[in-house]
Motif scaffolding. Sequence first.
Motif, PDB file in Angstrom:
ATOM      1  N   PHE A 188       5.213  -6.555  11.918  1.00  0.00           N
ATOM      2  CA  PHE A 188       6.209  -5.907  11.056  1.00  0.00           C
ATOM      3  C   PHE A 188       6.278  -6.564   9.674  1.00  0.00           C
ATOM      4  O   PHE A 188       6.219  -5.886   8.642  1.00  0.00           O
ATOM      5  N   PHE A 189       6.418  -7.883   9.651  1.00  0.00           N
ATOM      6  CA  PHE A 189       6.612  -8.606   8.387  1.00  0.00           C
ATOM      7  C   PHE A 189       5.381  -8.504   7.490  1.00  0.00           C
ATOM      8  O   PHE A 189       5.486  -8.126   6.310  1.00  0.00           O
ATOM      9  N   PHE A 190       4.209  -8.821   8.026  1.00  0.00           N
ATOM     10  CA  PHE A 190       2.988  -8.795   7.211  1.00  0.00           C
ATOM     11  C   PHE A 190       2.653  -7.368   6.783  1.00  0.00           C
ATOM     12  O   PHE A 190       2.172  -7.139   5.669  1.00  0.00           O
ATOM     13  N   GLY A 191       2.920  -6.388   7.666  1.00  0.00           N
ATOM     14  CA  GLY A 191       2.690  -4.986   7.312  1.00  0.00           C
ATOM     15  C   GLY A 191       3.565  -4.561   6.150  1.00  0.00           C
ATOM     16  O   GLY A 191       3.101  -3.901   5.202  1.00  0.00           O
ATOM     17  N   CYS A 192       4.841  -4.943   6.188  1.00  0.00           N
ATOM     18  CA  CYS A 192       5.776  -4.571   5.113  1.00  0.00           C
ATOM     19  C   CYS A 192       5.449  -5.268   3.789  1.00  0.00           C
ATOM     20  O   CYS A 192       5.510  -4.643   2.724  1.00  0.00           O
ATOM     21  N   ILE A 193       5.095  -6.551   3.855  1.00  0.00           N
ATOM     22  CA  ILE A 193       4.729  -7.252   2.619  1.00  0.00           C
ATOM     23  C   ILE A 193       3.457  -6.650   2.035  1.00  0.00           C
ATOM     24  O   ILE A 193       3.333  -6.487   0.812  1.00  0.00           O
ATOM     25  N   GLY A 194       2.501  -6.288   2.903  1.00  0.00           N
ATOM     26  CA  GLY A 194       1.290  -5.620   2.440  1.00  0.00           C
ATOM     27  C   GLY A 194       1.621  -4.314   1.723  1.00  0.00           C
ATOM     28  O   GLY A 194       1.088  -4.026   0.648  1.00  0.00           O
ATOM     29  N   LEU A 195       2.530  -3.529   2.308  1.00  0.00           N
ATOM     30  CA  LEU A 195       2.959  -2.272   1.678  1.00  0.00           C
ATOM     31  C   LEU A 195       3.634  -2.535   0.335  1.00  0.00           C
ATOM     32  O   LEU A 195       3.416  -1.810  -0.638  1.00  0.00           O
ATOM     33  N   PHE A 196       4.468  -3.577   0.287  1.00  0.00           N
ATOM     34  CA  PHE A 196       5.183  -3.896  -0.951  1.00  0.00           C
ATOM     35  C   PHE A 196       4.209  -4.351  -2.038  1.00  0.00           C
ATOM     36  O   PHE A 196       4.324  -3.947  -3.199  1.00  0.00           O
ATOM     37  N   PHE A 197       3.226  -5.171  -1.659  1.00  0.00           N
ATOM     38  CA  PHE A 197       2.204  -5.603  -2.616  1.00  0.00           C
ATOM     39  C   PHE A 197       1.404  -4.392  -3.103  1.00  0.00           C
ATOM     40  O   PHE A 197       1.049  -4.302  -4.280  1.00  0.00           O
ATOM     41  N   GLY A 198       1.132  -3.452  -2.188  1.00  0.00           N
ATOM     42  CA  GLY A 198       0.430  -2.236  -2.569  1.00  0.00           C
ATOM     43  C   GLY A 198       1.281  -1.356  -3.467  1.00  0.00           C
ATOM     44  O   GLY A 198       0.791  -0.766  -4.438  1.00  0.00           O
ATOM     45  N   PHE A 199       2.569  -1.274  -3.162  1.00  0.00           N
ATOM     46  CA  PHE A 199       3.527  -0.502  -3.951  1.00  0.00           C
ATOM     47  C   PHE A 199       3.574  -1.021  -5.394  1.00  0.00           C
ATOM     48  O   PHE A 199       3.623  -0.242  -6.355  1.00  0.00           O
ATOM     49  N   LEU A 200       3.555  -2.350  -5.538  1.00  0.00           N
ATOM     50  CA  LEU A 200       3.584  -2.978  -6.873  1.00  0.00           C
ATOM     51  C   LEU A 200       2.188  -3.075  -7.490  1.00  0.00           C
ATOM     52  O   LEU A 200       2.049  -3.526  -8.630  1.00  0.00           O
ATOM     53  N   ASN A 201       1.169  -2.671  -6.699  1.00  0.00           N
ATOM     54  CA  ASN A 201      -0.239  -2.716  -7.127  1.00  0.00           C
ATOM     55  C   ASN A 201      -0.640  -4.118  -7.609  1.00  0.00           C
ATOM     56  O   ASN A 201      -1.280  -4.275  -8.662  1.00  0.00           O
ATOM     57  N   LEU A 202      -0.267  -5.124  -6.818  1.00  0.00           N
ATOM     58  CA  LEU A 202      -0.555  -6.508  -7.191  1.00  0.00           C
ATOM     59  C   LEU A 202      -2.020  -6.845  -6.925  1.00  0.00           C
ATOM     60  O   LEU A 202      -2.608  -6.402  -5.943  1.00  0.00           O
ATOM     61  N   LYS A 203      -2.570  -7.657  -7.829  1.00  0.00           N
ATOM     62  CA  LYS A 203      -3.948  -8.129  -7.660  1.00  0.00           C
ATOM     63  C   LYS A 203      -3.943  -9.655  -7.597  1.00  0.00           C
ATOM     64  O   LYS A 203      -3.130 -10.315  -8.241  1.00  0.00           O
ATOM     65  N   LYS A 204      -4.858 -10.197  -6.800  1.00  0.00           N
ATOM     66  CA  LYS A 204      -4.924 -11.656  -6.616  1.00  0.00           C
ATOM     67  C   LYS A 204      -5.104 -12.375  -7.942  1.00  0.00           C
ATOM     68  O   LYS A 204      -4.575 -13.468  -8.158  1.00  0.00           O
ATOM     69  N   SER A 205      -5.869 -11.758  -8.843  1.00  0.00           N
ATOM     70  CA  SER A 205      -6.191 -12.397 -10.126  1.00  0.00           C
ATOM     71  C   SER A 205      -4.984 -12.471 -11.069  1.00  0.00           C
ATOM     72  O   SER A 205      -4.997 -13.231 -12.035  1.00  0.00           O
ATOM     73  N   GLU A 206      -3.927 -11.703 -10.778  1.00  0.00           N
ATOM     74  CA  GLU A 206      -2.750 -11.679 -11.652  1.00  0.00           C
ATOM     75  C   GLU A 206      -1.911 -12.938 -11.539  1.00  0.00           C
ATOM     76  O   GLU A 206      -1.292 -13.367 -12.511  1.00  0.00           O
ATOM     77  N   HIS A 207      -1.850 -13.500 -10.337  1.00  0.00           N
ATOM     78  CA  HIS A 207      -1.077 -14.734 -10.123  1.00  0.00           C
ATOM     79  C   HIS A 207      -1.629 -15.440  -8.890  1.00  0.00           C
ATOM     80  O   HIS A 207      -1.791 -14.819  -7.830  1.00  0.00           O
TER      81      HIS A 207
END
Length: 410
Positions: A188-207
């Motif tokens: 549940f937790f990792f799935g939701c954080i993954g969705l949130f990171f996808g929602f914000l379109n975060l990239k590893k190179s950004e931070h």
Amino acid sequence: MKLNIQFWLKFSLLNLCIVAALGVLMRYKIGFEFPYFNQKNILHSHSHFAFSGWITHTLMTLMVYYLQNKTADFQVHKYRKILIANLICSYGMLIFFIFQGYGMISIFFSTASILVSYVFGYYYIKDLRKLDANFAAINWFKAALFFNIISSFGTFYLAYMMASKNVIQDLYLASIYYFLHFQYNGWFFFGCIGLFFGFLNLKKSEHSFYETSFKLFAVSCIPSYFLSTLWLDLPVWLYAISVFAAVTQVFAWFKLLVILIQTKKAYLKNFAPLLRYILLFSCLALSIKFILQLGSTIPSLSQLAFGFRPIVIAYLHLVLLAVITLFLLFYIYASHLIFINKKIKIGLVLFSIGVLLNELVLAIQGVASFTYTIIPYVNELLFVVALILLLGIGFTSYFSIKKVKNNPPL
């Protein structure tokens, strides 16, 4: 061809209504006379259906939505079959746990749902390899699926103990907590954080901390399981590792939260105030969850918490309702997968108030149980709160499904 996400989210909302209705039935049986149905069987049906019919179905649907938007040659057919199979298993558990408890048919559907999650995990991880590795959400999704798979080992061990008729109470409880831990704090937790990171379109190179936070949570997830078993009188070294895991997660969460507020505050202002408040409520609840988890490393507090059922129920609902459910509802409406209107907003406000009241009453009941103080009319209060939750999500679902019919499929 792409999956019609709106269509599958109708089932998500309908299933959440059913979960809430079963909650009302259980609360009514506790507070008033209702001789029909076995309370324990309703509880099994309620919990299994909440996990598979509501959260797992919704996570799968939204993860497919993320994937199909990032993939050029998306193959929809296998995921449609997986979602259908998961729903069949969910409704099977819903019905047969009520009528037979842990019987042959309910166990069959429960086992089948685990096998469906294995198939989903295999195909999803395979398809994630087609995406740009710079997307920060990818590793969170991989870890979520991994933890979902290993959570099932607890279920299988429980089945083994029951089949062999060799039930050892400590191992029985440890197996239940094992399953719950890797569902709640893993899938549940990792799935939701993954969705949130996808929602914000975060990239590893950004931070750099986007990837660092993942590593900290992933590494600490397994040892943090032992926080649920401190009543087993663990060896000192194992206790020390579990404390370190709890500290690591508090540090990782609050640092990640600060970074996201600094970098994405302006972006989140684009969304309706109600949705921002729901996200804030969910993040606040998750912060409380990590602080409580750290507090449970104090042995005397841990024994108190696990010794009183209202405390355990309050904690489980804090994660399931205030963190996971509110976040998923935020994601659905903030992503415009279902278009929000005034009536849906009323339903969401009612449901959010119900979640808050539920936690407050359960927390008061839990604290009072420490001194064996009886709160007058607490069961009646919890029944009223359960009705508010049902009314809120019922209102939300009705007008969402009605609205969906007027919108073209994605």
